[in-house]
Scaffold this active site. Structure first.
Site, PDB file in Angstrom:
ATOM      1  CG  ASP A   1     117.680 -15.860  24.391  1.00 45.18           C
ATOM      2  OD1 ASP A   1     116.596 -15.571  23.859  1.00 45.18           O
ATOM      3  OD2 ASP A   1     118.050 -15.382  25.483  1.00 45.18           O
TER       4      ASP A   1
ATOM      5  CG  HIS B   1     120.494 -12.198  23.753  1.00 44.44           C
ATOM      6  ND1 HIS B   1     120.306 -10.840  23.672  1.00 44.44           N
ATOM      7  CD2 HIS B   1     119.527 -12.659  24.600  1.00 44.44           C
ATOM      8  CE1 HIS B   1     119.265 -10.487  24.413  1.00 44.44           C
ATOM      9  NE2 HIS B   1     118.780 -11.569  24.992  1.00 44.44           N
TER      10      HIS B   1
END
Length: 499
Positions: A266, A225
């Site tokens: 994200d 991420h």
């Protein structure tokens, strides 16, 4: 000539303008500072402007109460609450309110000043690289090159951008060619390609500043991420927005929302999942009442950066409010816990054939589906790319499992490196999450070349993971039987597993 016809010509494949469609909710000439034509700046003037921008930004960072910029001379919010309510009524969060979760750094603050200085220098260099590259992309040869050694890399990156709509786009290579600025470079290019900069009269310096903020609020320490993942999702979203079944009905607002949501979906991800935040009683879990905790944080952080950068400050209040709300709806749709909810609704629409993309609500729903597909499209990439992403996400899972074990917490599913292997995790993910969604997406798009290509990659990649899993089981049984694996056996397995 109407705005949409200037930037989305009628001859462009898959694009048509509906009768009575209004390209903007306000006349373009009424926007503050709007001028016809392109503003031609020399490179020294650009760099001078950049220095002034970052000087003013440094003063803002030095303010005692760092919050959301509501006017040119005021900051709103209080130091006691990480949420800030703006003029539109949507709660946002201060950037950096919830830093990366790394217990090793909790008591180590000696290098914070040095790190901050390096970060500012890196940002300035990023601006210089971008302005240098942007002049080359527009065909303007600079009189004096800023980075002579970077000319080859800029040429390769420019060549890759010319093929940004291809599904075999290598985001890892592109990130290296852009010196770690793949997200900023890609978004600036796509905003220009889709005509969004002119359509919404966005200031280029402000846009770049906002994108740098987004990119730097991703944590490079995360194996998965991080900003490269955001760039990968954005590139996939660009491909999906070009699918004829969808592209024929999209407005510039839809395109901008899709790209922004993909880039920021994200942002500020801590590298751990929602169950971890809940069982450690993290403040985010309490703030959002254990519901879509990370997705809410990504959305509110994005709103905070939009307001702080003032990217959309020149637009009418009702327009910015609608953009913020729709961004939230898109980002919240990426919550994996809501997968069945969206899948059932999509199946119902397709079975009943009642999708009306002329309707804004149906268009928005398909944007949500497109973003969900882009977010989990890694198994549909070429094997070399898909394998890298699989290893990265599992590494992030294992790091969480190590943290949980260290602090005597129950190890979350898929996070136990001793029990959960990469092939088994990927096979389950493809079978229960990826395949059902992409089969429905292919049904919606009408089995286009892109959809067929993705499903073919998905099937081949799943077969390879099954093969690797079988070899692991065979190796394990042989290990149990003989007590050890010989060097020749280990070498043979390694050679066979190499794609």
């Amino acid at each position: 000539m109407p705005v949409l016809e200037r930037f989305f010509p009628a001859a462009e494949p898959g694009r048509r303008r509906r009768t009575g469609e209004e390209p903007m909710p306000f006349p373009m000439g009424s926007l503050p500072g709007y001028q016809q034509g392109t503003l031609a700046w020399d490179l020294p003037e650009m760099i001078k402007m950049v220095k002034l921008v970052w000087k003013s930004k440094g003063e803002l960072r030095g303010a005692k109460h760092r919050g959301v910029l509501e006017s040119e001379d005021a900051l709103s919010g209080s130091a006691g609450d990480a949420r800030v309510r703006g003029q539109t009524g949507v709660l946002s969060e201060r950037r950096g309110s919830y830093p990366f979760i790394d217990f090793r750094l909790l008591n180590n603050t000696t290098l914070s000043g040095e790190i901050g200085t390096k970060k500012k220098v890196k940002r300035l260099l990023s601006f210089q690289r971008y302005f240098h590259a942007s002049r080359l992309l527009r065909g303007i040869v600079p009189q004096a090159s800023l980075y002579l050694l970077d000319e080859d890399y800029l040429g390769q990156a420019r060549h890759m951008l010319s093929k940004v709509g291809m599904w075999d786009f290598d985001i890892f290579l592109f990130d290296r060619l852009t010196n770690g600025n793949s997200l900023v470079t890609l978004l600036c290019h796509l905003f220009n390609v889709h005509g969004l900069i002119h359509h919404f009269q966005l200031d280029m310096v402000t846009l770049h500043r906002f994108l740098v903020m987004v990119q730097e609020d991703y944590h490079s320490q995360n194996p998965y991420h991080n900003a490269v993942h955001a760039a990968d999702v954005t590139q996939a979203m660009h491909c999906y927005l070009r699918e004829p079944k969808l592209a024929n009905f999209l407005t510039p607002s839809d395109v901008m929302l899709g790209l922004l949501a993909a880039a920021a979906h994200d942002v500020d991800h801590p590298g751990v999942n929602q169950p971890f935040l809940i069982k450690t009683k993290h403040h985010l879990a309490s703030l959002y009442q254990n519901v879509s905790v990370l997705e809410n944080h990504h959305w509110r952080s994005t709103i905070g950066m939009l307001r702080e950068s003032r990217l959309l400050a020149h637009l009418p209040k009702e327009v910015t409010q609608d953009i913020e709300q729709q961004l939230g709806s898109l980002i919240l749709a990426t919550d994996i816990n809501r997968q069945n909810e969206f899948l059932i609704r999509l199946k119902s629409h397709l079975d009943n054939q009642d999708l009306r993309l002329e309707d804004a609500q149906d268009r928005h729903f398909m944007l949500q589906i497109a973003l969900k597909c882009a977010d989990i499209c890694n198994p549909c990439r070429l094997w070399d790319l898909s394998k890298q992403w699989s290893e990265r996400v599992c590494e992030e899972f294992y790091r969480q499992g190590d943290l949980e074990q260290k602090f005597e917490l129950e190890i979350s599913p898929l996070c136990n490196q001793q029990k959960d292997t990469i092939p088994s995790i990927q096979i389950g993910f493809m079978t229960y999450i990826v395949e059902p969604l992409f089969e429905r997406w292919a049904q919606f798009t009408g089995d286009t070349p892109l959809s067929e290509n993705m499903l073919n990659h998905l099937r081949r990649n799943k077969a390879k993971w099954r093969s690797l899993l079988h070899k692991q089981h065979s190796s394990s049984r042989s290990n149990d039987h003989s007590g050890q694996v010989t060097d020749s056996q280990e070498q043979t397995l390694n050679e066979e597993e190499t794609p």
